[in-house]
Design an enzyme around this catalytic site. Structure first.
Site, PDB file in Angstrom:
ATOM      1  CD  GLU A  45      -2.839   1.104   2.466  1.00 23.61           C
ATOM      2  OE1 GLU A  45      -2.812   0.123   3.236  1.00 23.61           O
ATOM      3  OE2 GLU A  45      -3.709   1.993   2.515  1.00 23.61           O
ATOM      4  CG  ASN A 104      -7.783   2.268   5.312  1.00 22.31           C
ATOM      5  OD1 ASN A 104      -8.583   1.381   5.047  1.00 22.31           O
ATOM      6  ND2 ASN A 104      -7.296   2.455   6.527  1.00 22.31           N
ATOM      7  CG  ASN A 128      -9.348  -1.453   1.665  1.00 28.39           C
ATOM      8  OD1 ASN A 128      -8.910  -2.600   1.769  1.00 28.39           O
ATOM      9  ND2 ASN A 128      -9.214  -0.546   2.631  1.00 28.39           N
ATOM     10  CD  GLU A 129      -9.932  -2.801   6.104  1.00 29.85           C
ATOM     11  OE1 GLU A 129      -9.924  -1.730   6.727  1.00 29.85           O
ATOM     12  OE2 GLU A 129      -9.202  -3.777   6.401  1.00 29.85           O
ATOM     13  CE1 TYR A 162      -3.284  -6.169   8.849  1.00 34.15           C
ATOM     14  CE2 TYR A 162      -5.492  -5.259   8.695  1.00 34.15           C
ATOM     15  CZ  TYR A 162      -4.248  -5.491   8.131  1.00 34.15           C
ATOM     16  OH  TYR A 162      -3.981  -5.056   6.861  1.00 34.15           O
ATOM     17  CD  GLU A 210      -5.890  -4.689   4.099  1.00 36.29           C
ATOM     18  OE1 GLU A 210      -5.680  -4.357   5.285  1.00 36.29           O
ATOM     19  OE2 GLU A 210      -6.352  -3.921   3.241  1.00 36.29           O
ATOM     20  CD  GLN A 221       0.433  -2.330   3.874  1.00 32.37           C
ATOM     21  OE1 GLN A 221       1.290  -1.706   3.277  1.00 32.37           O
ATOM     22  NE2 GLN A 221      -0.706  -1.741   4.251  1.00 32.37           N
TER      23      GLN A 221
END
Ligand code: AHR
Length: 483
Positions: free
Chosen positions: A25, A70, A169-170, A240, A288, A334
């Site tokens: 990212e 993000n 994304n999200e 996460y 992710e 990442q």
């Protein structure tokens, strides 16, 4: 004593190597100063750090997700193409910085080509339009149109044939630019997906399902699959995890959360496919995942990983492999500097503890996943009793007649196991790959880069069984041959 039985005939599913994917990212030092370092003696003529590339090659990542995260929800891909000095610097709102745009689509594709990985691009459905999204597909994959010619003028005559495209994304998170309600996203996904597929019908679409695991995740999934069941190829979930309580056994008990989420998600997709008579497969992409709990944007998300984090990375890989039938992509978040296995500075890099389990699994996992039988010692994690001390998964390559048993020993002591092959006999030559250290909090650093790393020990096997003692709090890959 633990008993492990390997039966070459009992398969759980075929492993898709895309579960060893990564994610890069525009955030902190992942791109600038990580992958890309213009003018560095360690970079090539295009600015790609060759030492980073060499370390990443060891991880054999077949696919890299980009540009966020993000960041994707405020990104204009056109800002990142063409002559670098003419590219606009923009306020970057997701991480509150300024984006120079000196690294963009063409540089990312070049990086993927050098790495030998497929690019996976995430289009902006936060503050971006459907037209921008479909034009990005055309810029990358088109032929004979003005956007394809623009790519040619930028130096890339051949279409990139980018296969994997995420839409947003999200989108379930209030932190996201242009967060979507379940209804809004189902609609946006359908319309973006339809138009993107009109440009290139060969592309695979990844839908943003849940990252917060808020109580709307079932509704989100249902609306998506009701409205776009004919378009979605992968349903993306994120997580996460961390050890905020500093409780080793609860941390190790996170295996149950991974199982719970993967089982629920795959069961849900299967229920929706049955109910809606969707014949085409729809897979899970955990696009992710990682350990992340110590750092925020102030620290550029530069998490320092220790041995117990490496065990938890292995637990996540074990879970993906055990769900090989439905998890067909996963992306370690990442790849460099930002919550990453590789840390750089201007004169070099070091490998964090989590690098090693990822490398071990990616290099040693074989094509089929086995349903491994286990019985033996258990432990209690918080209020969960009865968790197996050895978290494990097996893989097999029938043609090559070799396999791997991956084991995370979640005990603070050595743990013994009797390993039985139910059909046939073990070949003589085997290898044990062991990741461990006396201290569960052991870390690597520039000053001391090899405190935790993989040790390779030859194994002499024969007959139908052997005994093996797993090192305390360790990750082990036992590679065996079948006679
Ligand atoms: O990987 C860091 C951030 O975590 C990503 O930008 C976002 O998708 C997630 O919340």
């Amino acid at each position: 004593m633990n008993l492990i039985k390997l039966d070459p005939a009992r398969k759980l599913g075929s492993l898709d190597r895309n579960v060893f994917g990564g994610f890069a990212e525009h955030l902190g030092r992942c791109i600038y100063g990580g992958i890309y370092d213009e003018g560095s003696p360690l970079a090539d003529e295009w600015g790609i750090r060759q030492d980073v590339l060499a370390a990443l090659r060891r991880l054999r990542m077949p696919v890299i997700r980009y540009p966020g995260g993000n960041f994707a929800s405020g990104y204009c891909w056109r800002d990142g193409i063409g002559p670098k000095d003419e590219r606009p610097a923009r306020a970057e709102l997701a991480w509150n910085t300024v984006e120079s745009n000196r690294f963009g689509t063409d540089e990312f594709i070049l990086f993927c080509r050098q790495l030998g990985a497929e690019p996976y691009l995430v289009v902006n459905c936060g503050d971006g339009s459907l037209r921008e999204a479909r034009e990005w597909v055309e810029y990358c994959n088109g032929e004979g149109t003005s956007l394809a010619r623009l790519r040619e003028r930028n130096g890339y005559p051949e279409p990139y044939r980018v296969k994997y495209w995420g839409i947003g994304n999200e989108v379930d998170g209030p932190w996201q630019i242009g967060m979507k309600t379940p209804q809004e996203y189902a609609r946006v996904f359908t319309e973006f997906g339809k138009a993107m597929k009109m440009v290139d019908p060969e592309i695979h679409l990844i839908a943003s399902w849940t990252s917060g695991w808020f109580d709307d995740w079932v509704e989100r999934g249902q609306l998506l699959l009701e409205q776009a069941g004919n378009l979605v190829d992968y349903m993306a979930i994120h997580w996460y995890v961390g050890n905020r309580e500093d409780d080793f056994f609860s941390y190790m008990g996170l295996s149950e959360l991974f199982e719970e989420r993967l089982s629920a998600a795959e069961g849900f997709i299967s229920a929706m496919r049955t109910c809606r008579k969707i014949k085409r497969p729809i897979y899970l992409a955990v696009d992710e995942w990682n350990v992340w709990y110590r750092t925020g944007i102030k620290e550029n998300l530069e998490e320092e990983y220790n041995l117990e984090d490496a065990l938890v990375v292995a637990l996540q890989l074990n879970a993906f492999l055990r769900h090989a039938d439905s998890v067909k992509m996963a992306n370690l978040a990442q790849i460099v500097n930002v919550i990453a296995p590789i840390v750089t500075r201007s004169d070099g890099l070091f490998l964090q503890t989590i690098f090693y389990p990822f490398e071990l699994y990616s290099q040693q996992a074989r094509a089929e996943v086995l349903d491994v039988y286990w019985e033996g010692e258990t432990f209690q994690a918080g209020d969960q009793p009865g968790l197996r001390v050895l978290d494990l998964v097996g893989t097999l390559d029938e043609k090559a007649r070799e396999g791997t048993l991956f084991v995370v020993n979640r005990s603070l002591k050595e743990t013994e196991a009797r390993i039985i092959l139910q059909e046939g006999e073990f070949g003589e030559e085997g290898q044990a790959y062991i990741i461990g250290a006396p201290n569960i909090k052991a870390k690597n650093s520039f000053a001391d880069p090899e405190v935790v790393k993989t040790k390779k020990v030859p194994l002499r096997l024969s007959g139908k069984e052997f005994f093996y003692t797993f090192a305390p709090h360790s990750v082990t890959g036992l590679v065996f041959k079948l006679r």
